[in-house]
Design a protein around this motif. Structure first.
Motif, short mmCIF file in Angstrom:
data_model
loop_
_atom_site.label_atom_id
_atom_site.label_comp_id
_atom_site.label_asym_id
_atom_site.label_seq_id
_atom_site.Cartn_x
_atom_site.Cartn_y
_atom_site.Cartn_z
N ARG A 1 0.76 -1.43 0.12
CA ARG A 1 -0.05 0.13 -0.10
C ARG A 1 0.98 1.22 0.00
NH1 ARG A 1 -3.59 2.04 -0.83
NH2 ARG A 1 -4.94 2.60 0.82
N GLY A 2 2.04 1.02 0.40
CA GLY A 2 2.99 2.43 0.63
C GLY A 2 2.56 3.19 1.74
N GLY A 3 3.33 4.09 2.09
CA GLY A 3 3.17 5.07 3.31
C GLY A 3 2.91 6.43 2.80
N LYS A 4 2.16 7.06 3.60
CA LYS A 4 1.67 8.62 3.49
C LYS A 4 3.14 9.47 3.37
CE LYS A 4 -1.22 8.72 6.79
NZ LYS A 4 -2.30 9.22 7.77
N PRO A 5 3.03 10.67 2.37
CA PRO A 5 1.89 11.02 1.54
C PRO A 5 1.76 9.93 0.34
CG PRO A 5 3.71 12.60 1.45
CD PRO A 5 4.11 11.73 2.47
N ARG A 6 0.42 9.57 0.15
CA ARG A 6 0.33 8.65 -1.31
C ARG A 6 -0.03 9.59 -2.33
NH1 ARG A 6 -0.79 4.33 2.80
NH2 ARG A 6 -2.73 5.85 3.59
N GLN A 7 0.27 9.09 -3.64
CA GLN A 7 -0.20 9.46 -4.73
C GLN A 7 -1.22 8.91 -5.30
OE1 GLN A 7 1.09 12.60 -5.67
NE2 GLN A 7 2.34 12.36 -3.78
N CYS A 8 -1.40 7.60 -5.00
CA CYS A 8 -2.53 6.79 -5.46
C CYS A 8 -3.05 5.92 -4.43
CB CYS A 8 -2.25 6.26 -6.70
SG CYS A 8 -0.86 4.91 -6.63
N ALA B 1 -5.97 6.19 15.96
CA ALA B 1 -5.04 5.45 16.50
C ALA B 1 -4.98 4.16 15.92
CB ALA B 1 -5.24 5.54 18.10
N THR B 2 -5.96 3.73 15.37
CA THR B 2 -5.95 2.00 14.99
C THR B 2 -5.84 2.02 13.28
OG1 THR B 2 -8.40 2.38 14.73
CG2 THR B 2 -7.37 1.39 16.99
N MET B 3 -6.31 3.06 12.93
CA MET B 3 -6.46 3.24 11.33
C MET B 3 -5.78 4.04 10.48
SD MET B 3 -7.39 -0.20 10.63
CE MET B 3 -7.80 0.03 8.97
N GLY B 4 -5.14 5.14 11.43
CA GLY B 4 -4.65 6.31 10.60
C GLY B 4 -3.78 6.07 9.48
N ASP B 5 -3.08 5.03 9.50
CA ASP B 5 -2.25 4.93 8.48
C ASP B 5 -2.62 4.60 7.24
OD1 ASP B 5 -0.05 5.10 10.40
OD2 ASP B 5 0.36 3.11 10.54
N TYR B 6 -3.91 4.30 7.04
CA TYR B 6 -4.33 3.85 5.83
C TYR B 6 -5.44 4.96 5.28
CZ TYR B 6 -3.01 -0.39 7.86
OH TYR B 6 -2.24 -1.39 8.55
N ILE B 7 -5.59 6.16 6.10
CA ILE B 7 -6.36 7.41 5.59
C ILE B 7 -5.73 8.36 5.37
CG2 ILE B 7 -8.31 8.59 6.54
CD1 ILE B 7 -8.86 6.50 8.83
N ASP B 8 -6.22 9.04 4.24
CA ASP B 8 -5.31 9.91 3.56
C ASP B 8 -6.21 11.49 3.97
OD1 ASP B 8 -3.24 8.45 2.31
OD2 ASP B 8 -5.09 7.60 1.58
N TYR C 1 -10.49 -2.07 -10.62
CA TYR C 1 -9.41 -1.23 -11.13
C TYR C 1 -8.35 -1.29 -10.01
CZ TYR C 1 -12.89 0.66 -14.03
OH TYR C 1 -13.77 0.78 -14.86
N GLY C 2 -8.21 -2.44 -9.16
CA GLY C 2 -6.94 -2.61 -8.23
C GLY C 2 -6.90 -1.78 -7.21
N PRO C 3 -6.29 -2.18 -6.23
CA PRO C 3 -6.09 -1.32 -4.69
C PRO C 3 -5.73 -0.01 -4.81
CG PRO C 3 -4.32 -3.10 -5.19
CD PRO C 3 -5.00 -3.02 -6.22
N GLU C 4 -5.14 0.67 -5.88
CA GLU C 4 -4.67 1.85 -6.03
C GLU C 4 -5.71 2.94 -6.69
OE1 GLU C 4 -0.85 1.50 -7.91
OE2 GLU C 4 -0.11 0.91 -6.00
N VAL C 5 -7.06 2.51 -6.55
CA VAL C 5 -8.09 3.55 -7.02
C VAL C 5 -8.34 4.19 -5.82
CG1 VAL C 5 -9.85 1.73 -6.35
CG2 VAL C 5 -10.27 3.50 -7.86
N ASN C 6 -8.68 5.61 -6.00
CA ASN C 6 -8.93 6.57 -5.23
C ASN C 6 -10.46 6.43 -4.45
OD1 ASN C 6 -6.17 7.33 -5.30
ND2 ASN C 6 -6.65 8.91 -6.87
N LEU C 7 -10.78 6.33 -3.45
CA LEU C 7 -11.86 6.26 -3.06
C LEU C 7 -12.28 6.75 -1.77
CD1 LEU C 7 -12.21 2.23 -3.23
CD2 LEU C 7 -13.29 3.63 -4.78
#
Length: 298
Positions: free
Chosen positions: A24-31, A54-61, A245-251
């Motif tokens: 998934r890559g770290g923040k800041p993400r481009q996709c 605290a629990t899911m912040g790494d995955y929220i942009d 469209y794969g996991p790198e689609v922006n949602l």
């Protein structure tokens, strides 16, 4: 573009990291961006949000206030929520409240944008689902937001009257726009300096009797994945986007759905049509970052 450089907490080592799959890559993400809805269908205060981040912040942009909900909050609480988001590396969006502000006159628009900057918002969403505005005026708003040092995030849809969970039967009376017209608007917004454009779900996967899957296909074919974010606040919808469209689609999803979405993006769980099928391949780029080139849910 905002000059703010919020403190971003380093990514935390998740448990069972040896089972990790799709990168998934770290923040800041481009996709692969995920924006979550804040208070609207349920209350989201600082204490609750602290637990979410605290629990899911790494995955929220990014964090979006919907329906003008931020105008109902005490100012100190609003500042606290914005600061908390920045501390976890999230950008904060106004949502489409400018549709209401535009009906109050130009002076109100100017004051609204200035106050948003003072409060610490990063992104001004520029939607027009309920109103009719000349497109050149819409572009002027993009330019005005950028001059203030904020990010403009126009929202484009094919359904007039979208928003507020209007029933499909009522929206059918409004009619829909031509998809090519929507694509032209997206391109012009991007040329005007918008970094990303939100795609409204009404008329595509929401408030319709049959999904119009050809619409996102044509949009992605025209501009690619990175410049657009799809509104997908329903598990069946965001599952469909990840599958196709794969996991790198922006949602954009509701805050209550972040765990389910990330399980799908990471390829660690999902419905029978998704389980074990979500993969990524980063090749040399991944190796440079110390990642395994191939990663799958198998």
């Amino acid at each position: 573009m905002s000059s703010r450089k919020p403190h971003i907490r380093p990514a935390r080592e998740a448990g069972f990291s040896y089972t990790r799959t799709a990168h998934r890559g770290g923040k800041p993400r481009q996709c692969g961006l995920t924006e979550i809805r804040g208070p609207y269908y349920s209350v989201v205060g600082r204490n609750y949000l602290e637990d979410v981040l605290a629990t899911m912040g790494d995955y929220i942009d990014s964090f979006k206030f919907a329906g003008g909900s931020f105008t109902l909050l005490p100012t100190n609480e609003l500042r606290g929520i914005i600061a908390l988001c920045h501390d976890h590396g999230l950008q904060v969006s106004t949502g489409g409240f400018i549709e209401h502000v535009l009906t109050l006159g130009e002076n109100c628009v100017d004051r609204y944008l200035t106050d948003c900057k003072k409060l610490g918002f990063d992104v001004i969403e520029l939607s027009a689902g309920f109103i009719s505005i000349p497109f050149e005026d819409w572009l002027r708003l993009v330019q005005k937001v950028r001059k203030l040092g904020l990010k403009a995030k126009p929202e484009v849809g094919i359904q007039f009257g979208s928003g507020g969970a209007t029933p499909a039967g009522d929206l059918e009376l409004e009619g829909v726009q031509d998809v090519e017209s929507a694509i032209l608007k997206i391109k012009r917004f991007l040329d005007a300096g918008a970094e990303i454009v939100m795609i409204e779900s009404e008329g595509i996967t929401e408030s319709v009797r049959t999904w119009r899957t050809e619409v996102p296909a044509k949009i992605i074919q025209a501009v690619g994945l990175e410049p657009v974010m799809f509104e997908a606040a329903d598990p069946a919808v965001f599952g469909w986007y990840v599958k196709n469209y794969g996991p790198e689609v922006n949602l954009f999803v509701d805050h209550s759905q972040i765990v389910q979405l990330e399980c799908l993006r990471s390829g660690i769980w999902g419905t029978k049509d998704l389980w074990g099928r979500i993969v990524t391949y980063k090749g040399d780029e991944g190796e440079k970052q110390g990642q395994v080139p191939f990663s799958s849910a198998s």
